[in-house]
Design a protein around this motif. Structure first.
Motif, short mmCIF file in Angstrom:
data_model
loop_
_atom_site.label_atom_id
_atom_site.label_comp_id
_atom_site.label_asym_id
_atom_site.label_seq_id
_atom_site.Cartn_x
_atom_site.Cartn_y
_atom_site.Cartn_z
N GLN A 1 0.85 -1.20 0.00
CA GLN A 1 0.00 0.00 0.00
C GLN A 1 0.88 1.25 0.00
OE1 GLN A 1 -2.51 0.24 3.45
NE2 GLN A 1 -0.76 0.54 4.81
N PRO A 2 1.43 1.60 -1.15
CA PRO A 2 2.33 2.76 -1.22
C PRO A 2 1.63 4.09 -1.00
CG PRO A 2 1.86 1.91 -3.42
CD PRO A 2 1.24 0.94 -2.45
N GLN A 3 0.28 4.12 -1.10
CA GLN A 3 -0.43 5.40 -0.98
C GLN A 3 -0.47 5.92 0.45
OE1 GLN A 3 -1.77 2.68 -2.36
NE2 GLN A 3 -1.82 3.15 -4.56
N ARG A 4 -0.36 5.03 1.43
CA ARG A 4 -0.42 5.46 2.82
C ARG A 4 0.60 4.69 3.65
NH1 ARG A 4 -6.10 4.02 5.37
NH2 ARG A 4 -6.86 5.16 3.55
N ALA A 5 1.00 5.30 4.75
CA ALA A 5 2.02 4.68 5.61
C ALA A 5 1.36 3.77 6.63
CB ALA A 5 2.83 5.76 6.31
N ALA A 6 1.96 2.62 6.84
CA ALA A 6 1.48 1.70 7.86
C ALA A 6 2.08 2.08 9.21
CB ALA A 6 1.86 0.27 7.50
N SER A 7 1.27 2.01 10.24
CA SER A 7 1.75 2.32 11.59
C SER A 7 2.50 1.11 12.14
CB SER A 7 0.57 2.68 12.51
OG SER A 7 -0.12 3.82 12.02
N LEU A 8 3.67 1.36 12.71
CA LEU A 8 4.52 0.29 13.24
C LEU A 8 4.56 0.38 14.76
CD1 LEU A 8 6.60 -2.00 12.80
CD2 LEU A 8 8.36 -0.21 12.71
N ILE A 9 4.24 -0.73 15.42
CA ILE A 9 4.31 -0.82 16.87
C ILE A 9 5.24 -1.97 17.20
CG2 ILE A 9 3.05 -1.19 19.01
CD1 ILE A 9 0.56 -0.11 17.65
N SER A 10 6.36 -1.67 17.86
CA SER A 10 7.34 -2.70 18.23
C SER A 10 7.11 -3.12 19.68
CB SER A 10 8.77 -2.17 18.06
OG SER A 10 9.02 -1.82 16.71
N LEU A 11 7.01 -4.42 19.90
CA LEU A 11 6.83 -4.96 21.24
C LEU A 11 8.20 -5.31 21.81
CD1 LEU A 11 3.74 -7.29 20.72
CD2 LEU A 11 3.80 -4.88 21.39
N ASP A 12 8.47 -4.84 23.02
CA ASP A 12 9.77 -5.06 23.64
C ASP A 12 9.67 -6.18 24.67
OD1 ASP A 12 12.40 -4.72 24.14
OD2 ASP A 12 12.29 -2.62 24.75
N ASP A 13 10.84 -6.59 25.17
CA ASP A 13 10.88 -7.61 26.21
C ASP A 13 10.36 -7.05 27.53
OD1 ASP A 13 12.07 -9.56 24.53
OD2 ASP A 13 14.01 -8.58 24.80
N ALA A 14 10.07 -7.95 28.46
CA ALA A 14 9.62 -7.52 29.78
C ALA A 14 10.74 -6.80 30.52
CB ALA A 14 9.15 -8.74 30.59
N THR A 15 10.37 -6.02 31.51
CA THR A 15 11.35 -5.31 32.34
C THR A 15 12.08 -6.31 33.23
OG1 THR A 15 9.75 -4.92 34.10
CG2 THR A 15 9.89 -3.27 32.32
N PRO A 16 13.26 -5.94 33.77
CA PRO A 16 13.97 -6.85 34.69
C PRO A 16 13.12 -7.28 35.88
CG PRO A 16 15.42 -5.07 33.99
CD PRO A 16 14.06 -4.74 33.46
#
Length: 341
Positions: free
Chosen positions: A112-127
């Motif tokens: 879909q070059p007409q619009r930008a996809a939203s990116l959500i990165s999931l991180d590891d748990a806290t210590p």
């Protein structure tokens, strides 16, 4: 037989791709029907509920989830992505794609070059979250053993009877908040291994994985083609062994990577490294898993292997610098020819 019993053609002559497209077209018709019914309900509820745009209010739009999409090389991936982009563009549905590889994000952008996809990165748990998880799972196992009569004389047993708080903290520090590694540690401890032995086994397995895959076209561990070279990964490994993370742009523009991000994207796809994003673009590079940070240190401490890879990396640097000198000499010779003429 199919036509006789159902009244429909069997479609045996149709290709698998065309059949997938038909299924997706039917799903698009269903989504369109849902939108029409929703608009009718909103119209009956009152004009204030209607959206001023052609699309229905975002809260009433169906959500399609493509779970673990592109984690494996599946057929018709592009067909499904094109369809998902078309229903999003038409306002028929929201589409959420979950994937463990960064390449999936680039494929979605191309679809879909007409619009930008939203990116959500999931991180590891806290210590602290990792420590809490280990304590709870180890305690839960002991309580289960007591209820089934496996405990010693019915005495209360806690996580501290299996692993001390220091051992749990050490395991959480090495394994980080990666759920897969934490659960593996718990399984090993519950099976009777000591916390130190379980942790060491996970680290050693990680070292073996890295050497067999990251340095796969090294003659010592076998032949396999990747988008990166052993010298490139060794340079990145030495940087990550001394720093928690490194700047993506600095690594990308270094002499060995020469401004090309194909090798870095390949390493991220192989989950040997992970990238953090800022404004939807790579910002920093970290080990693919928290335990890889310790594994990188161990690999760097192997004198034989480290010396061998350092020699290869330095030879590569010499080749690059020699090529620059040769090019400069050729340009200088050409200038002398023009001057003489």
């Amino acid at each position: 037989m199919v036509a006789a019993t159902t009244g429909s053609k069997a479609g045996i002559s149709a290709t698998p791709e065309s059949q997938v497209r038909r299924i997706l077209e039917c799903l698009a018709l269903v989504l369109n029907k849902i939108r029409q019914n929703t608009q009718k309900k909103l119209a009956r509820a009152g004009p204030e509920h209607l959206s001023s745009s052609k699309t229905q209010p975002p809260a009433t739009v169906p959500v399609i989830v493509l779970d673990n999409f592109m984690d494996k090389d599946l057929p018709f991936t592009n067909v499904i992505l094109e369809w998902a982009a078309s229903v999003v563009e038409a306002g028929l549905a929201h589409c959420v794609v979950t994937t463990s590889g960064i390449s999936g994000y680039h494929e979605i952008q191309r679809a879909q070059p007409q619009r930008a996809a939203s990116l959500i990165s999931l991180d590891d748990a806290t210590p602290m979250g990792a420590i809490s998880l280990l304590q709870k799972q180890l305690s839960a196992q002991q309580q289960q053993q007591q209820e089934t009569g496996d405990g010693d004389d019915g005495a209360m047993t806690t996580a501290a009877d299996i692993a001390t708080s220091d051992e749990i903290a050490m395991a959480a520090g090495v394994l980080g908040g990666r759920l897969e590694d934490l659960q593996l540690f718990v399984q090993k401890v519950q099976s009777g291994e000591s916390p130190a032995a379980a942790l060491e086994d996970i680290v050693q397995r990680s070292i073996t994985e890295i050497r067999k895959y990251a340095f796969a076209n090294d003659s010592e561990v076998g032949q396999c083609e990747h988008t990166w070279t052993p010298e490139q990964f060794w340079y990145l490994l030495t940087e990550l062994a001394h720093h928690d993370s490194v700047e993506y742009d600095r690594m990308r523009n270094s002499a060995l990577f020469a401004g090309n991000d194909v090798a870095l994207l390949g390493l991220a796809e192989a989950q040997l490294i992970t990238m953090t994003y800022d404004n939807d673009r790579p910002s920093r590079i970290r080990p693919g898993r928290p335990v890889y940070g310790v594994a990188f240190d161990r690999i760097l401490e192997d004198p034989g292997f480290a010396s061998s890879m350092s020699i290869k990396m330095n030879k590569k640097f010499i080749e690059l610098e020699t090529a620059k000198i040769r090019k400069a000499e050729e340009e200088l010779a050409l200038l002398n020819v023009f001057r003489a003429s």
